[in-house]
Write an enzyme that holds these catalytic residues in place. Sequence first.
Site: not given
Length: 769
Positions: A84, A181, A379
């Site tokens: 990403e 992600d 994350y």
Amino acid sequence: MALKEFINVGDARITVEKEVKPKLTIAELTTIEQPGRPVPASQLENEGEKRKGVGRGGARKEGARKEPSRISSPKREYTLILTEKPQAAQKIAFALGNPQKRIEGRVSYFELEKGGKKILVASAVGHLFNLSYVKGQRGYPMFKLEWNPSYETKAMSYTKAYYDLLKKLGRKSNEFIIATDYDIEGEVIGWNIVRFIFGQKSAKRMKYSTLTKPELEKSYDNLMAEPDWGMAYAGETRHILDWLYGINLSRALMSAIKTSGSFKILSIGRVQGPALKIIVDRELEIENFKPEPFWQVLAYSNGIEFKHPKDIFDKKLLEKFKSIKEAIAETKKTEEHIQPPVPFDLTTLQREAYRWHGISPSGTLQAAQKLYLDGLISYPRTSSQQIPDSVEPKKILKLLEKNFPQAKLATRAKPIEGKKSDPAHPSIFPTGEFKVLTENELKLYNLIVKRFISVFAPDAVTANKRIVLTTEVLDEEGKPVIFNANGLNVLEKGWTQIYPHKFEEFELPDLNGKVKIDEIKFEDKETQPPKRFTPASLITILEKKGLGTKTTRSIIIDILFNRGYLEGNSIKATALGIQLIRTLEKHSSIIIDENLTRKMEDEMDAIQFSKEKNLLDKEKEVISKAEKIITDISKEFKIKEMVIGKELLEGLQTHRRVEQENNTIIKCPTCKEGMLRIIYSGKTKRSFIGCSAYPNCKQTYTLPPNSLIKKSEKTCVECGFPMLMSIRKGKRPWEFCFNSNCPTVKKRIEEWQKKKDAVGEKAAGEKAS
Ligand SMILES: [Zn+2]
Ligand SMILES: [Zn+2]
């Protein structure tokens, strides 16, 4: 920043007063997710060939835009891993092997070999495709949307270089792996590139929660055969719904306000409406609140203050307390074990970062995203409060020990965990890696580490003491009137040595048997209105009500501020925000109906977690329902356009009046005619103070750049000018005197000059040595 620059006045030319906020583009009005912009390849303004729309819903228009194969196809021999953000590409490349870094069109990618495979790792830069409406539609409602390359909008033109590179690398590849992600946005980013740039129907998927070598290796060795289609379709549905709502409601509002002859960009979104209503409702509650007097009864004995547990609202009931002269005391002791708080999910992290460091929820999300890309934390866009064994927490604690000796206190075999979970990611935890960080990132990082260690630390233990005084006087229910006093001693600090926690320790002696009451006191009190929301409590209530997603909530709050609907840290709805909600409530209440918004969220969740194959049908179903609602709203709006416009105009006018009042400071000391006002110059892109009698009076004062300037309550002790407040993102508000003739200001310049000289000398010294 040159302090001198804003203190010295000079002969500043006055620019015409302009609206402070720049006009919003349609994209800004309708975009909730803001794809990050790391290292924009900005100079690449190459417009390139304009592409046609690529349709939406993938399958429906699959193959709508086949690449003309002008160039003879190169040999397809690579496996292409798509991330990403550029930073993630680098992390993955180095985790999987010894990559060669290559650069093309200022965008880098990596090439490596692993297990006999030739691998390319390249990145997007957030979204490379954006929804836009199919040209040729007029007025509202409009429902025809398509995905178009983002670089076609000027603000996103830097994405072209990424687009071009991916297309080129795609032609050389025969295997595709999405490694964006792992969440709905990442899935949409990956899916769009796979179908529209690579021309593939599907791709493999790398799933990971941290950008660390071991996890990335594991993830590569255990590829998912397909993208997470549930997330992909749920994500696309969300984009389309937000877009349809955003564009149509904003058009309806603007069309209404135009009938009143005024112009201002007003907008409201699918989640923004109900969110704003929550704040407006609270504001009205506060406005309509009538404080009620009540009394708190206190008793004093042996030098201790005791409280009667009930608040007394009927003054006549106070009489009976006056006769109390003695009581029977009893001391009760208990030991209390206090468990560590649960691991961080995003909302809890945002709340705690605001509570301990005053960092706004969106600031926290940004900093956390950075820490994640640096490989320092897992994350952050997660709702989980769990730490699964697969995270190998004991290994991490060992790694943390070097910089956080407190990690030795983490003796619990299993962590304390919360109820919330997330199918995609565990809670937010540190990876054990380190790096030098900036101020806010460091604060946030420390908070995350301390929280992680503390969930493995022992309970805190307190000795609680309660003395109850029982009197012979009976209350209106016929029970003896009592008084309490509470004491607390910390026996074991446990996890509170690691994570911030406030204990109110209070020493009390033991008291038993008959005691004399020395005094009875009545304290006058008033019931308090409900509190205003803070940014942190607002995201908490939005989560509780199921409005928005963990990722979008803080962004929605920012949007409401930027549109002028909200103000202050203790969040207040502005006149404009209140009027907007009042008008919509009266004429089109469905726009601000939180139940409808929540229902849509539920339907999108259903798509995300569906095990079935017909996801596209589900997407279509949700969208067609929304289209019907928007059609109804539009009909309603068109009939009542004039009334709605008139009411909105009232809100706008009040808003402008208030804004002008807020920016007017004092009568101009130079001409004694005009008023000094804070003015924003669009030309220099900063605020200054000017006189309203311009051009007859040219008095100006400069102001600090890059900050929001507000009036403050204080007056300068030296010169009597009202003081101003400078508010900068991530900084404490700073109060200052703007009068360039004031002694305090002159002193400030001197000190600044001294500091500057000292730095200069030091630099010179270093050079010499
Ligand atoms: Zn003047
Ligand atoms: Zn002053």
